[in-house]
Design a protein around this motif. Structure first.
Motif, PDB file in Angstrom:
ATOM      1  N   ILE A 317       0.835  -1.207   0.000  1.00 54.66           N
ATOM      2  CA  ILE A 317       0.000   0.000   0.000  1.00 54.66           C
ATOM      3  C   ILE A 317       0.868   1.255   0.000  1.00 54.66           C
ATOM      4  O   ILE A 317       0.628   2.208  -0.767  1.00 54.66           O
ATOM      5  N   ILE A 318       1.892   1.268   0.840  1.00 57.77           N
ATOM      6  CA  ILE A 318       2.790   2.430   0.922  1.00 57.77           C
ATOM      7  C   ILE A 318       3.488   2.682  -0.414  1.00 57.77           C
ATOM      8  O   ILE A 318       3.580   3.823  -0.892  1.00 57.77           O
ATOM      9  N   LEU A 319       3.963   1.620  -1.055  1.00 51.93           N
ATOM     10  CA  LEU A 319       4.681   1.771  -2.324  1.00 51.93           C
ATOM     11  C   LEU A 319       3.755   2.197  -3.453  1.00 51.93           C
ATOM     12  O   LEU A 319       4.153   2.970  -4.334  1.00 51.93           O
ATOM     13  N   CYS A 320       2.510   1.711  -3.453  1.00 52.30           N
ATOM     14  CA  CYS A 320       1.550   2.141  -4.472  1.00 52.30           C
ATOM     15  C   CYS A 320       1.299   3.634  -4.391  1.00 52.30           C
ATOM     16  O   CYS A 320       1.253   4.338  -5.416  1.00 52.30           O
ATOM     17  N   LEU A 321       1.126   4.132  -3.176  1.00 57.08           N
ATOM     18  CA  LEU A 321       0.941   5.575  -2.987  1.00 57.08           C
ATOM     19  C   LEU A 321       2.176   6.335  -3.452  1.00 57.08           C
ATOM     20  O   LEU A 321       2.073   7.428  -4.028  1.00 57.08           O
ATOM     21  N   SER A 322       3.345   5.738  -3.249  1.00 52.32           N
ATOM     22  CA  SER A 322       4.592   6.371  -3.685  1.00 52.32           C
ATOM     23  C   SER A 322       4.674   6.445  -5.203  1.00 52.32           C
ATOM     24  O   SER A 322       5.150   7.441  -5.762  1.00 52.32           O
ATOM     25  N   VAL A 323       4.227   5.383  -5.887  1.00 55.57           N
ATOM     26  CA  VAL A 323       4.213   5.394  -7.358  1.00 55.57           C
ATOM     27  C   VAL A 323       3.336   6.535  -7.867  1.00 55.57           C
ATOM     28  O   VAL A 323       3.725   7.302  -8.752  1.00 55.57           O
ATOM     29  N   VAL A 324       2.156   6.665  -7.295  1.00 58.46           N
ATOM     30  CA  VAL A 324       1.177   7.644  -7.773  1.00 58.46           C
ATOM     31  C   VAL A 324       1.644   9.070  -7.535  1.00 58.46           C
ATOM     32  O   VAL A 324       1.454   9.953  -8.384  1.00 58.46           O
ATOM     33  N   TYR A 325       2.285   9.316  -6.404  1.00 56.26           N
ATOM     34  CA  TYR A 325       2.612  10.687  -6.024  1.00 56.26           C
ATOM     35  C   TYR A 325       4.056  11.092  -6.309  1.00 56.26           C
ATOM     36  O   TYR A 325       4.432  12.247  -6.077  1.00 56.26           O
ATOM     37  N   SER A 326       4.873  10.185  -6.831  1.00 56.30           N
ATOM     38  CA  SER A 326       6.272  10.536  -7.094  1.00 56.30           C
ATOM     39  C   SER A 326       6.436  11.140  -8.491  1.00 56.30           C
ATOM     40  O   SER A 326       5.518  11.156  -9.299  1.00 56.30           O
ATOM     41  N   SER A 327       7.653  11.596  -8.760  1.00 55.76           N
ATOM     42  CA  SER A 327       7.945  12.290 -10.020  1.00 55.76           C
ATOM     43  C   SER A 327       8.732  11.406 -10.976  1.00 55.76           C
ATOM     44  O   SER A 327       9.602  10.643 -10.550  1.00 55.76           O
ATOM     45  N   HIS A 328       8.416  11.526 -12.292  1.00 51.28           N
ATOM     46  CA  HIS A 328       9.217  10.799 -13.281  1.00 51.28           C
ATOM     47  C   HIS A 328      10.355  11.656 -13.814  1.00 51.28           C
ATOM     48  O   HIS A 328      11.044  11.279 -14.759  1.00 51.28           O
ATOM     49  N   ASN A 348      11.714   8.057 -10.577  1.00 45.55           N
ATOM     50  CA  ASN A 348      11.194   7.597  -9.284  1.00 45.55           C
ATOM     51  C   ASN A 348       9.930   6.763  -9.423  1.00 45.55           C
ATOM     52  O   ASN A 348       9.756   5.759  -8.717  1.00 45.55           O
ATOM     53  N   THR A 349       9.036   7.166 -10.320  1.00 46.54           N
ATOM     54  CA  THR A 349       7.790   6.415 -10.492  1.00 46.54           C
ATOM     55  C   THR A 349       8.084   4.971 -10.887  1.00 46.54           C
ATOM     56  O   THR A 349       7.486   4.033 -10.351  1.00 46.54           O
ATOM     57  N   VAL A 350       9.003   4.783 -11.820  1.00 47.95           N
ATOM     58  CA  VAL A 350       9.361   3.443 -12.279  1.00 47.95           C
ATOM     59  C   VAL A 350      10.112   2.688 -11.178  1.00 47.95           C
ATOM     60  O   VAL A 350       9.908   1.482 -10.980  1.00 47.95           O
ATOM     61  N   ALA A 351      10.961   3.387 -10.434  1.00 51.44           N
ATOM     62  CA  ALA A 351      11.720   2.747  -9.348  1.00 51.44           C
ATOM     63  C   ALA A 351      10.786   2.207  -8.265  1.00 51.44           C
ATOM     64  O   ALA A 351      11.002   1.115  -7.728  1.00 51.44           O
ATOM     65  N   PHE A 352       9.726   2.950  -7.949  1.00 52.61           N
ATOM     66  CA  PHE A 352       8.780   2.463  -6.940  1.00 52.61           C
ATOM     67  C   PHE A 352       7.997   1.249  -7.436  1.00 52.61           C
ATOM     68  O   PHE A 352       7.645   0.361  -6.642  1.00 52.61           O
ATOM     69  N   VAL A 353       7.727   1.190  -8.740  1.00 49.39           N
ATOM     70  CA  VAL A 353       7.097  -0.014  -9.299  1.00 49.39           C
ATOM     71  C   VAL A 353       8.018  -1.212  -9.111  1.00 49.39           C
ATOM     72  O   VAL A 353       7.590  -2.305  -8.730  1.00 49.39           O
ATOM     73  N   ALA A 354       9.312  -1.008  -9.352  1.00 48.66           N
ATOM     74  CA  ALA A 354      10.284  -2.092  -9.151  1.00 48.66           C
ATOM     75  C   ALA A 354      10.307  -2.535  -7.686  1.00 48.66           C
ATOM     76  O   ALA A 354      10.374  -3.737  -7.386  1.00 48.66           O
ATOM     77  N   LEU A 355      10.223  -1.586  -6.761  1.00 46.56           N
ATOM     78  CA  LEU A 355      10.258  -1.913  -5.332  1.00 46.56           C
ATOM     79  C   LEU A 355       9.032  -2.710  -4.887  1.00 46.56           C
ATOM     80  O   LEU A 355       9.077  -3.389  -3.849  1.00 46.56           O
ATOM     81  N   GLY A 408      -4.005   7.786 -17.544  1.00 42.14           N
ATOM     82  CA  GLY A 408      -2.551   7.758 -17.632  1.00 42.14           C
ATOM     83  C   GLY A 408      -1.996   6.623 -16.798  1.00 42.14           C
ATOM     84  O   GLY A 408      -2.614   6.210 -15.811  1.00 42.14           O
ATOM     85  N   PRO A 409      -0.830   6.095 -17.176  1.00 44.88           N
ATOM     86  CA  PRO A 409      -0.281   4.909 -16.503  1.00 44.88           C
ATOM     87  C   PRO A 409       0.049   5.126 -15.036  1.00 44.88           C
ATOM     88  O   PRO A 409      -0.079   4.212 -14.227  1.00 44.88           O
ATOM     89  N   GLN A 410       0.458   6.330 -14.663  1.00 47.32           N
ATOM     90  CA  GLN A 410       0.844   6.556 -13.267  1.00 47.32           C
ATOM     91  C   GLN A 410      -0.364   6.494 -12.339  1.00 47.32           C
ATOM     92  O   GLN A 410      -0.345   5.799 -11.315  1.00 47.32           O
ATOM     93  N   ASP A 411      -1.452   7.174 -12.689  1.00 48.39           N
ATOM     94  CA  ASP A 411      -2.655   7.156 -11.845  1.00 48.39           C
ATOM     95  C   ASP A 411      -3.327   5.786 -11.847  1.00 48.39           C
ATOM     96  O   ASP A 411      -4.074   5.460 -10.911  1.00 48.39           O
TER      97      ASP A 411
END
Length: 437
Positions: A317-328, A348-355, A408-411
């Motif tokens: 849950i924490i990482l999903c929120l990070s993906v949505v709110y982080s910067s590419h 960062n958005t892609v890095a959080f997906v990896a995490l 969009g893919p991020q949201d």
């Protein structure tokens, strides 16, 4: 005498784990090729984002349609012969990629994916309960974590091997770079890309056939689950076990988020113009390997299987929120985690997906022993139902693709939040329920 008995028990467990471990490596390699195939086929077959997601869906839908028939095969043939049959079916599906590559027909790719998925269905239906039941239930998550290391280790290797063998010297290719080429040059490049699939898939088919023959000759013992059957379970249907049914739903949501984390990262990165996006799945798999190592270190020494599941869901849950709110436009996260290694940095958005790979690692090994607890001779059918939960990999990524086209893919990664919430429920309460109502 006790020491000798323990030594013999470990020896009896070692050979099956070695054989099944090889199969889990094959599972991982074949499954996580999808992460490289999705952005690749989007280019070769000129697909929209949602069409590209169907590459994964065709693979995972096989688990829904074929799980119960494969459970019947498993009951008739036994675990070993069912695994051999699964490998042969996967080899046939791999060979079908050859006419698909020459014709560049998306429908043939989808059929090939479905056949490979069918073979993998019977392998998964047989091998997962085998690992759960081959030793004490308290350490089942540890045994599955060892298998997961092999599985996700192969998942780390597969996109890199795919990129090296299929793309060859076409480094830096992405949907953006191909779309920017003049028409004739673009067609020529696409033909070159498609033809690169042929030899690797011939090699894969040969490897699967050799493995099937070797498994046929191996000394893999059969399981005897009759002794585990409790007297009051004799007349029960598998649907009367809440821990199982809720476990199936949990795996449905889990596999959905696992596939999104592993298979959409390449598509996401390709859209952002990240070079060699077909290899990005390796980042997710690398963090899954780290997660499995953590599981080996902490389960059951410091935490039990349900607590590991709880931690995984909260982190997801924490990482999903990070993906949505982080910067590419920022690469700080990848700088922290692997910048020192010389590996390419990611937005960062892609890095959080990896995490998310780290958060997902222990869900599968924790759910299986919790869901199969007390099932006894119902294990084969119960395993088929759990395998059907893999349908989440067919359904949830398609929903992600539809949301992605509109928002969009991020949201679109908001979709993962309710999935992790259900996993959280199963960790806290769902696995303890033994009666409906």
């Amino acid at each position: 005498m006790q020491t000798l008995t323990t030594h013999q028990e470990k020896h009896r467990t070692f050979l099956p784990m070695l054989i099944i471990g090889i199969l889990f490596f094959v599972f991982g390699f074949v499954t996580w090729l999808n992460g490289a195939l999705i952005p690749f086929l989007q280019i070769v077959c000129d697909l929209s984002e949602i069409e590209a997601i169907f590459v994964a869906s065709a693979f995972y839908i096989a688990f829904v349609l074929m799980a119960l028939p494969m459970a019947w095969v498993l009951d008739k043939t036994g675990y070993k012969h069912a695994m051999v049959l699964g490998l042969i079916i996967m080899a046939v599906g791999s060979l079908l990629f050859i006419p698909a590559a020459y014709s560049k027909e998306f429908s043939i790719f989808l059929i090939a994916q479905f056949i490979v998925g069918t073979g993998l269905t019977i392998l998964q239906t047989a091998s997962n309960p085998y690992i759960v039941k081959i030793g004490p239930k308290e350490t089942a998550a540890v045994r599955i974590s060892i298998m997961g290391l092999l599985n996700k280790g192969a998942g780390f290797v597969a996109p890199i091997v795919f990129t090296a063998l299929v793309l060859g010297d076409l480094s830096g290719v992405s949907a953006k770079s191909i779309a920017a080429l003049p028409e004739l040059e673009r067609f020529a490049k696409i033909d070159q890309l498609a033809s690169g699939l042929v030899q690797p898939y011939i090699g894969l088919a040969i490897a699967l056939a050799v493995l099937a023959f070797s498994l046929k000759l191996s000394a893999l013992p059969e399981l005897n689950l009759e002794s585990e059957q409790e007297a009051d379970n004799d007349s029960k249907s598998v649907f009367q076990f809440p821990q199982l049914i809720l476990g199936v739903i949990t795996l449905f949501f889990y596999v959905g988020v696992e596939v999104i984390a592993g298979d959409t990262i390449g598509l996401f990165g390709s859209q952002l113009g990240v070079a060699n996006a077909t290899s990005l799945t390796s980042y997710t798999m690398a963090f899954m390997v780290v997660g499995y190592l953590a599981g080996l270190a902490f389960i059951p020494r410091f935490i039990n299987q349900s607590q590991a599941l709880l931690c995984s869901s909260i982190l997801g849950i924490i990482l999903c929120l990070s993906v949505v709110y982080s910067s590419h436009d920022n690469t700080a996260i990848s700088s922290i985690f692997w910048g020192w290694s010389g590996l390419p940095l990611l937005p960062n958005t892609v890095a959080f997906v990896a995490l998310l790979g780290f958060a997902n690692a222990l869900v599968w090994p924790a759910v299986w022993p919790l869901a199969l607890d007390g099932l006894g001779k119902h294990t084969a059918k119960a395993s088929a139902l759990l395998i059907m939960g893999i349908a989440g990999g067919a359904v949830i990524p398609v929903i992600y693709g539809q949301i992605s086209e509109y928002l969009g893919p991020q949201d679109a990664y908001w979709l993962l939040i309710p999935c992790y919430l259900f996993i959280l429920f199963y960790a806290l309460k769902g696995h303890k329920i033994r009666k409906w109502g």
